[in-house]
Design a protein around this motif. Structure first.
Motif, PDB file in Angstrom:
ATOM      1  N   PHE A  64       1.027  -0.890  -0.085  1.00 22.22           N
ATOM      2  CA  PHE A  64      -0.199  -0.156   0.068  1.00 22.22           C
ATOM      3  C   PHE A  64       1.012   1.186   0.151  1.00 22.22           C
ATOM      4  O   PHE A  64       0.481   2.174  -0.972  1.00 22.22           O
ATOM      5  CB  PHE A  64      -1.128  -0.395   1.199  1.00 22.22           C
ATOM      6  CG  PHE A  64      -1.988   0.862   1.515  1.00 22.22           C
ATOM      7  CD1 PHE A  64      -2.708   1.272   0.599  1.00 22.22           C
ATOM      8  CD2 PHE A  64      -1.997   2.628   2.370  1.00 22.22           C
ATOM      9  CE1 PHE A  64      -4.288   1.936   0.349  1.00 22.22           C
ATOM     10  CE2 PHE A  64      -2.651   3.724   2.326  1.00 22.22           C
ATOM     11  CZ  PHE A  64      -3.704   3.293   0.865  1.00 22.22           C
ATOM     12  N   ARG A  81       0.146   2.182  -3.976  1.00 22.23           N
ATOM     13  CA  ARG A  81      -1.401   2.439  -3.379  1.00 22.23           C
ATOM     14  C   ARG A  81      -2.094   1.065  -4.026  1.00 22.23           C
ATOM     15  O   ARG A  81      -3.504   1.751  -3.382  1.00 22.23           O
ATOM     16  CB  ARG A  81      -1.983   3.180  -3.973  1.00 22.23           C
ATOM     17  CG  ARG A  81      -1.358   5.090  -3.725  1.00 22.23           C
ATOM     18  CD  ARG A  81      -0.891   5.390  -2.481  1.00 22.23           C
ATOM     19  NE  ARG A  81      -2.359   6.096  -1.696  1.00 22.23           N
ATOM     20  CZ  ARG A  81      -2.621   7.002  -2.137  1.00 22.23           C
ATOM     21  NH1 ARG A  81      -1.944   7.622  -2.481  1.00 22.23           N
ATOM     22  NH2 ARG A  81      -4.345   7.097  -1.783  1.00 22.23           N
ATOM     23  N   ILE A  82      -1.933   0.154  -3.418  1.00 21.06           N
ATOM     24  CA  ILE A  82      -2.446  -1.257  -4.126  1.00 21.06           C
ATOM     25  C   ILE A  82      -3.103  -2.039  -2.499  1.00 21.06           C
ATOM     26  O   ILE A  82      -2.487  -1.650  -1.931  1.00 21.06           O
ATOM     27  CB  ILE A  82      -1.520  -2.148  -5.096  1.00 21.06           C
ATOM     28  CG1 ILE A  82      -1.655  -1.658  -6.277  1.00 21.06           C
ATOM     29  CG2 ILE A  82      -2.521  -3.664  -5.475  1.00 21.06           C
ATOM     30  CD1 ILE A  82      -0.580  -2.655  -7.056  1.00 21.06           C
ATOM     31  N   ILE A  83      -4.365  -2.086  -2.604  1.00 23.12           N
ATOM     32  CA  ILE A  83      -4.416  -3.546  -1.117  1.00 23.12           C
ATOM     33  C   ILE A  83      -5.001  -4.612  -2.005  1.00 23.12           C
ATOM     34  O   ILE A  83      -5.317  -5.043  -2.877  1.00 23.12           O
ATOM     35  CB  ILE A  83      -5.459  -2.541  -0.879  1.00 23.12           C
ATOM     36  CG1 ILE A  83      -5.212  -1.879   0.163  1.00 23.12           C
ATOM     37  CG2 ILE A  83      -6.031  -3.776  -0.193  1.00 23.12           C
ATOM     38  CD1 ILE A  83      -5.869  -1.618   1.117  1.00 23.12           C
ATOM     39  N   LEU A 117      -5.799  -7.779  -2.160  1.00 22.96           N
ATOM     40  CA  LEU A 117      -7.281  -8.461  -1.762  1.00 22.96           C
ATOM     41  C   LEU A 117      -6.984 -10.379  -1.967  1.00 22.96           C
ATOM     42  O   LEU A 117      -6.959 -11.043  -1.507  1.00 22.96           O
ATOM     43  CB  LEU A 117      -8.517  -8.132  -2.235  1.00 22.96           C
ATOM     44  CG  LEU A 117      -9.277  -7.321  -2.359  1.00 22.96           C
ATOM     45  CD1 LEU A 117     -10.895  -7.387  -2.856  1.00 22.96           C
ATOM     46  CD2 LEU A 117      -9.417  -6.657  -0.807  1.00 22.96           C
ATOM     47  N   LEU A 152      -8.373   0.824  -9.341  1.00 22.76           N
ATOM     48  CA  LEU A 152      -9.097   0.567  -8.249  1.00 22.76           C
ATOM     49  C   LEU A 152      -9.310  -0.912  -9.027  1.00 22.76           C
ATOM     50  O   LEU A 152      -9.612  -1.911  -8.998  1.00 22.76           O
ATOM     51  CB  LEU A 152     -10.549   1.063  -8.723  1.00 22.76           C
ATOM     52  CG  LEU A 152     -11.042   1.781  -7.668  1.00 22.76           C
ATOM     53  CD1 LEU A 152     -12.280   3.303  -7.896  1.00 22.76           C
ATOM     54  CD2 LEU A 152     -10.770   1.878  -5.828  1.00 22.76           C
ATOM     55  N   THR A 153      -8.328  -0.966 -10.272  1.00 20.64           N
ATOM     56  CA  THR A 153      -8.405  -1.990 -11.200  1.00 20.64           C
ATOM     57  C   THR A 153      -7.650  -3.110 -10.576  1.00 20.64           C
ATOM     58  O   THR A 153      -8.031  -4.194 -10.614  1.00 20.64           O
ATOM     59  CB  THR A 153      -8.397  -1.907 -12.058  1.00 20.64           C
ATOM     60  OG1 THR A 153      -9.096  -0.758 -13.048  1.00 20.64           O
ATOM     61  CG2 THR A 153      -8.096  -3.217 -13.428  1.00 20.64           C
ATOM     62  N   LEU A 171      -7.329  -3.658  -7.749  1.00 21.24           N
ATOM     63  CA  LEU A 171      -7.877  -3.908  -6.232  1.00 21.24           C
ATOM     64  C   LEU A 171      -8.773  -5.732  -6.863  1.00 21.24           C
ATOM     65  O   LEU A 171      -9.372  -6.804  -6.359  1.00 21.24           O
ATOM     66  CB  LEU A 171      -9.040  -3.372  -5.952  1.00 21.24           C
ATOM     67  CG  LEU A 171      -9.568  -3.751  -4.391  1.00 21.24           C
ATOM     68  CD1 LEU A 171      -8.792  -3.113  -3.476  1.00 21.24           C
ATOM     69  CD2 LEU A 171     -10.675  -2.408  -4.318  1.00 21.24           C
ATOM     70  N   GLY A 223      -4.664   7.498   1.820  1.00 18.93           N
ATOM     71  CA  GLY A 223      -3.072   7.257   2.200  1.00 18.93           C
ATOM     72  C   GLY A 223      -2.205   8.297   2.119  1.00 18.93           C
ATOM     73  O   GLY A 223      -0.813   7.670   2.326  1.00 18.93           O
TER      74      GLY A 223
END
Lengths: 351, 306
Positions: B28, B32-34, B36, B92-93, B95, B293
């Motif tokens: 993150f 900035r990616i979470i 999943l 968001l992609t 994600l 973030g």
């Protein structure tokens, strides 16, 4: 055939001169025809129980619930930029609220309507919590809320705790009557929420949301109420998923916490919207139909079926993030639903 | 007096949550990616060790040695093949893509290993049962202490890497501003892939910790992801690297104390503490509310070698 330029609010703006010379319109012959066509489809669907057998009625109920879920997830993610992995919270709450109202002596079908309203009421305070999150944090933050609600409901003995509870109150209806009312109510709710999404997106909110999607800070600086626009969508999506949950309970007549609060619902919603086309009105409907047929065909294959769904979702996210409908609109330049504006220019000014 | 023991056990449990949260916080902070699939990756690591131990009668710690490089490579490939491509169409992609990865891993594990729960705890000999009795109430299990120690070592090593090494400096630069970093010759995609590999590697150690201290099944991943995320948010969403470990400790204490009140409340108590921290004005123990973030990048920045 007059040349047309699409100017959905998100696209690059036309030069002012062209706008002055052209004629701004929402409706084209195609979009009017398509919208009217959808209205006819809804009317025909309403007649299905009269003309067709019970199996088709039940199958269509399942399909309509999928359409409702996909439309709601898309309203939140495709227009609000709020990707959620936690809408199963409201699917579960809608189902359990239906059971609860039925236990209080309310007619189960009125219970389903009340459950939908209940989900909207619950979503209001929760929106203040989860809208503090941005982007990816929102996705998983809503998931935690769904988990917490699921555990909490699973501890309630009056609602059958972990083993689940049957919606026995629906037994007072004859089987075919029950199936028909369930179908009509599902059709009514799915149509209602789709129309609401359609109207909202055409109005002021739609313009606000597209401004937010393109640049949140810029939108805020010109006076768009960013948080309240998102809150409206969040409450709408929660109520819609509540309705989907209530109808699921009516369709399968039994609710169990881990199943109805399962994150798999989010997986299905993401699959439908991603494959159909995120941010388009029609995409989720296409995605729902595709998922429905995949479920009919491969639903019994268990793990391989889910591996396939996951793999297809990855492929679409990586290679075709706008989905099938997005691809269709891109290739043909056609808009089937009049959500944006178009400028019709006179041919001679094009040079 | 039992609550003293609960708090001690909660702190030690927090070490495990800290390990699981570390990779999530790193990804993150840098991209900035979470991710999943983070929890599922940890479980996948546990299954790879389980697979080795079925054919090879050694300690699980030895099994980690060949599994770790495999998982590091997997992280590198995950970034290059899926995340990097999906990053092009916004944050968001990825994600959605990682959610797809999560579903594929879970069901592939069930397909390959069946739905039964497994554990590696039985293969560590006396380590599982060894404990120090502090007094009549409080005892510290050797395994819990080892996992907590491992967490401290991992966080220390990562801080050293980010603050003191050239590769760490490049990573902070790419996290701060990938475009400017490119201008001074940093290949941000390579840096991202390295960060993902490290995150997956740490998750694999987390998977070993999970497999040793309790049981795991193909569907154990989402829970681990949620606990990791709670730890990161409670700690202040990357306000500092160590915040995730602190958040893990708070989460661990909440769960053990909650379980003491009512065994069914263990996980729920953790969720409630998470939500309470979220509504609190500061929204995280170490955050200064620098907006979303932004804190994560600022934190990586603050780690600059002095």
């Amino acid at each position: 055939m007059e040349p047309q330029t699409d100017t959905r609010t998100g696209a690059a703006p036309e030069p002012a001169a062209a706008l002055a010379a052209g004629q701004v319109s929402r409706w084209t012959r195609l979009s009017a025809g398509f919208t009217g066509g959808l209205g006819v489809v809804v009317l025909l669907l309403a007649l299905v129980p009269v003309a067709m057998g019970a199996t088709l009625v039940q199958d269509l109920t399942t399909l309509l619930i999928l359409v409702l879920m996909a439309t709601m997830w898309n309203a939140l993610a495709g227009y609000g930029g709020l990707v959620s992995v936690g809408l199963q919270a409201y699917i579960g709450l809608g189902a359990y609220a239906t059971v609860w109202f039925s236990l209080q002596g309310v007619d189960p079908y009125w219970g389903m309507v009340l459950a939908t309203l209940f989900c909207a009421v619950v979503a209001l305070p929760l929106s203040f919590l989860v809208l503090r999150f941005r982007g990816a944090q929102f996705a998983i933050g809503t998931w935690v809320v769904a988990e917490a609600i699921g555990i909490y409901v699973g501890l309630d003995n009056q609602l059958g705790a972990g083993t689940g509870i049957s919606l026995v109150q629906l037994d007072s209806y004859a089987t075919s009557t029950r199936e028909h009312i369930t179908y009509w109510l599902t059709l009514a709710l799915t149509t209602f929420f789709s129309v609401i999404v359609f109207m909202l997106l055409r109005g002021r909110l739609g313009a606000s949301l597209q401004a937010i999607r393109d640049d949140e800070q810029a939108a805020a600086s010109v006076g768009v109420r960013v948080v309240s626009a998102k809150r409206i969508l969040f409450i709408l999506a929660s109520a819609g998923c509540g309705a989907a949950g209530a109808m699921t309970a009516a369709n399968i007549l039994f609710v169990q916490p881990t199943a109805i609060f399962s994150v798999n619902y989010s997986a299905f919603m993401i699959f439908m919207v991603l494959v159909g086309g995120i941010g388009t009105f029609e995409g989720p409907i296409v995605g729902a139909v595709i998922l429905y047929f995949i479920q009919q065909q491969f639903g019994n294959d268990g793990t391989w079926y889910l591996i396939g769904l996951g793999a297809v979702a990855i492929l679409f996210a990586v290679f075709l993030p706008r989905g099938l409908w997005g691809l269709l609109e891109e290739r043909t330049g056609l808009r089937f639903m009049p959500l944006g504006y178009r400028v019709r220019r006179r041919a001679r000014e094009l040079r | 007096m039992t609550w003293v023991n609960d708090v001690v056990q909660g702190i030690l449990l927090g070490g495990y949550y800290g390990i699981i949260a570390c990779g999530l916080a790193l990804m993150f902070g840098v991209m900035r990616i979470i991710n999943l699939a983070h929890g599922d990756i940890a479980v996948l690591g546990a299954y790879l060790m389980y697979l080795l131990l079925e054919h090879w009668n050694v300690s699980p710690f030895i099994a980690l040695i060949p599994v770790l490089p495999v998982m590091l490579a997997l992280g590198y490939v995950l970034q290059r093949l899926i995340l990097q491509r999906s990053l092009r169409s916004g944050v968001l992609t990825p994600l959605l893509a990682t959610f797809g990865v999560s579903i594929v891993i879970q069901n592939a594990l069930e397909q390959g290993f069946g739905p039964d729960v497994q554990s590696l705890g039985g293969q560590t000999g006396s380590l599982v049962t060894a404990a120090w009795q502090i007094n009549s109430q409080v005892s510290i299990a050797a395994l819990s202490a080892l996992i907590f120690g491992a967490a401290v070592v991992i966080y220390g090593a990562l801080q050293f890497f980010l603050a003191r090494t050239a590769a760490g400096r490049r990573m902070r630069a790419a996290a701060e501003d990938p475009d400017t970093a490119e201008l001074v010759g940093i290949d941000s995609r390579a840096v991202y892939a390295r960060a993902t590999a490290i995150a997956v590697g740490i998750a694999t150690i987390g998977g070993l910790a999970l497999a040793l201290r309790t049981t795991f099944s193909p569907y154990a991943g989402p829970d681990q992801l949620i606990f990791a995320f709670e730890a990161v948010v409670i700690g202040g969403l990357g306000a500092s690297l160590w915040g995730a470990l602190l958040g893990g400790i708070v989460l661990g204490v909440a769960q053990t104390v909650g379980a003491q009140i009512n065994p069914e409340w263990s996980v729920l108590a953790g969720h409630i503490v998470f939500l309470v921290v979220l509504v609190s004005p500061r929204g995280g123990l170490l955050t200064l509310r620098s907006g979303g973030g932004g804190g994560a990048r600022a934190a990586l920045q603050r780690l600059r070698a002095s």
